[in-house]
Motif scaffolding. Structure first.
Motif, mmCIF file in Angstrom:
data_model
loop_
_atom_site.group_PDB
_atom_site.id
_atom_site.type_symbol
_atom_site.label_atom_id
_atom_site.label_comp_id
_atom_site.label_asym_id
_atom_site.label_seq_id
_atom_site.Cartn_x
_atom_site.Cartn_y
_atom_site.Cartn_z
ATOM 1 N N ASN A 157 0.848 -1.193 0.000
ATOM 2 C CA ASN A 157 0.000 0.000 0.000
ATOM 3 C C ASN A 157 0.884 1.244 0.000
ATOM 4 O O ASN A 157 1.277 1.747 1.058
ATOM 5 C CB ASN A 157 -0.926 -0.009 1.213
ATOM 6 N N GLU A 159 0.153 4.244 -0.865
ATOM 7 C CA GLU A 159 -0.533 5.425 -0.334
ATOM 8 C C GLU A 159 -0.351 5.520 1.179
ATOM 9 O O GLU A 159 -0.161 6.604 1.729
ATOM 10 C CB GLU A 159 -2.029 5.381 -0.689
ATOM 11 N N LYS A 160 -0.392 4.382 1.828
ATOM 12 C CA LYS A 160 -0.179 4.365 3.273
ATOM 13 C C LYS A 160 1.241 4.796 3.609
ATOM 14 O O LYS A 160 1.485 5.474 4.609
ATOM 15 C CB LYS A 160 -0.454 2.960 3.827
ATOM 16 N N ALA A 163 1.756 8.520 3.742
ATOM 17 C CA ALA A 163 1.183 9.235 4.880
ATOM 18 C C ALA A 163 2.287 9.660 5.839
ATOM 19 O O ALA A 163 3.307 8.982 5.979
ATOM 20 C CB ALA A 163 0.170 8.344 5.600
ATOM 21 N N GLU A 165 4.240 9.821 8.927
ATOM 22 C CA GLU A 165 4.416 8.997 10.118
ATOM 23 C C GLU A 165 5.845 9.179 10.604
ATOM 24 O O GLU A 165 6.769 9.324 9.808
ATOM 25 C CB GLU A 165 4.138 7.515 9.813
ATOM 26 N N SER A 198 5.819 -0.198 11.232
ATOM 27 C CA SER A 198 6.203 -0.885 9.995
ATOM 28 C C SER A 198 7.621 -0.502 9.593
ATOM 29 O O SER A 198 8.216 0.412 10.165
ATOM 30 C CB SER A 198 5.238 -0.520 8.861
ATOM 31 N N TYR A 222 8.233 -4.572 2.390
ATOM 32 C CA TYR A 222 7.395 -3.897 3.394
ATOM 33 C C TYR A 222 6.885 -4.907 4.409
ATOM 34 O O TYR A 222 6.463 -6.011 4.062
ATOM 35 C CB TYR A 222 6.211 -3.219 2.703
ATOM 36 N N GLU A 224 4.472 -4.950 8.122
ATOM 37 C CA GLU A 224 3.644 -4.259 9.094
ATOM 38 C C GLU A 224 3.593 -5.083 10.369
ATOM 39 O O GLU A 224 3.455 -6.311 10.323
ATOM 40 C CB GLU A 224 2.226 -4.074 8.535
#
Length: 285
Positions: A157, A159-160, A163, A165, A198, A222, A224
């Motif tokens: 993802n 797009e995540k 964000a 963070e 993550s 990636y 999480e």
């Protein structure tokens, strides 16, 4: 969710930065960063010595190696149970296809001839990929347990990831680079950023042959917190320079900028599943 202590996290990064040794303008460093059950090691060292390059050239059966080869540089992500993945230059070079199916351009012959005087002249005439293109995606590690690779339709993802963070750790490690006898550049590097829940890694091979083509091989990794796997995506983008007439040449030298203008050639998505744990190890989770 990883149980981060922000103060301890910053202290860990600061301790790593303080370990940097400065010698004649070169910064040699090794950083270890621990978060949850994971440990990241990022090591940066001097260019490989000529005697080691000669030995490696013979071992890999390649007529020549990149001009700047960082054989001791490494980025490692390892779980407390031993399994994980690392990125290093030697394994990246092993993925170079030693065939004559290479970029055929006028400067290729000139480049090979330029190395006759200094690098194994009896071998340089043998066909090989003089651009050092590699589809390396990392090396699985672990003596007793290793990640299991399986195809998947699940995607990272992005797009995540875009964000905002908190980034508690970041580093970038160069594995090798070659200027192709002033006809472009061939390089591969890996960077990692760790967030509270993550981590994300980008391994990028970038090739630019001036007046001919630009190629990018990306491996994204990636994970999480709470999941029992990592996602790994490999993709290839490539365009001839003639296909980039509408793109400002100033972007050709910036992989981040030119990537969005290249033609998509290949995507492969994999799930790196954690090995099953013995009951006795349950208290480590």
């Amino acid at each position: 969710m990883y149980e981060f202590n922000p103060i301890l996290s910053l202290l860990a990064v600061d301790a790593g930065l303080r370990s940097i040794m400065i010698s004649h303008g070169f910064k040699s460093s090794k950083q270890d960063f621990t978060f949850g059950p994971w440990k990241v090691t990022a090591a940066k060292n001097h260019i490989m010595k000529s005697k080691d390059v000669e030995r490696l050239t013979e071992e890999l059966n390649l007529p020549a190696l990149p001009e700047m080869l960082f054989g001791d540089n490494i980025l490692r992500i390892q779980h407390c149970d031993g399994f994980g993945i690392e990125f290093n230059a030697i394994d990246a070079l092993k993925r170079i296809h030693n065939t004559d199916d290479t970029v055929q351009v006028a400067c290729a012959q000139q480049w090979q001839e330029s190395r006759v005087a200094s690098e194994h002249p009896q071998e340089v005439a043998r066909p090989y990929d003089w651009t050092f293109t590699t589809d390396y995606r990392g090396t699985l590690i672990g003596e007793e347990m290793q990640l299991k690779v399986a195809e998947t339709t699940e995607r990272i993802n992005l797009e995540k990831l875009r964000a905002r963070e908190q980034i508690v750790f970041f580093d970038e490690v160069l594995l090798f680079e070659d200027e192709l006898h002033d006809h472009g550049v061939s390089m591969i590097s890996v960077k990692i950023r760790v967030m509270p829940t993550s981590f994300f890694t980008l391994l990028r091979f970038f090739l630019r042959v001036d007046g001919v083509l630009i190629r990018i091989n990306d491996t994204r990794l990636y994970h999480e917190a709470g999941q029992k796997y990592m996602l790994r995506e490999f993709c290839t983008r490539e365009s001839n320079i003639a296909e980039l007439k509408s793109v400002p040449p100033s972007l050709y030298t910036d992989p981040n900028e030119i990537a969005q203008h290249l033609t998509f050639k290949l995507r492969e998505c994999e799930k790196l599943e954690f090995p099953e744990q013995e009951p006795a190890n349950d208290d480590l989770k």
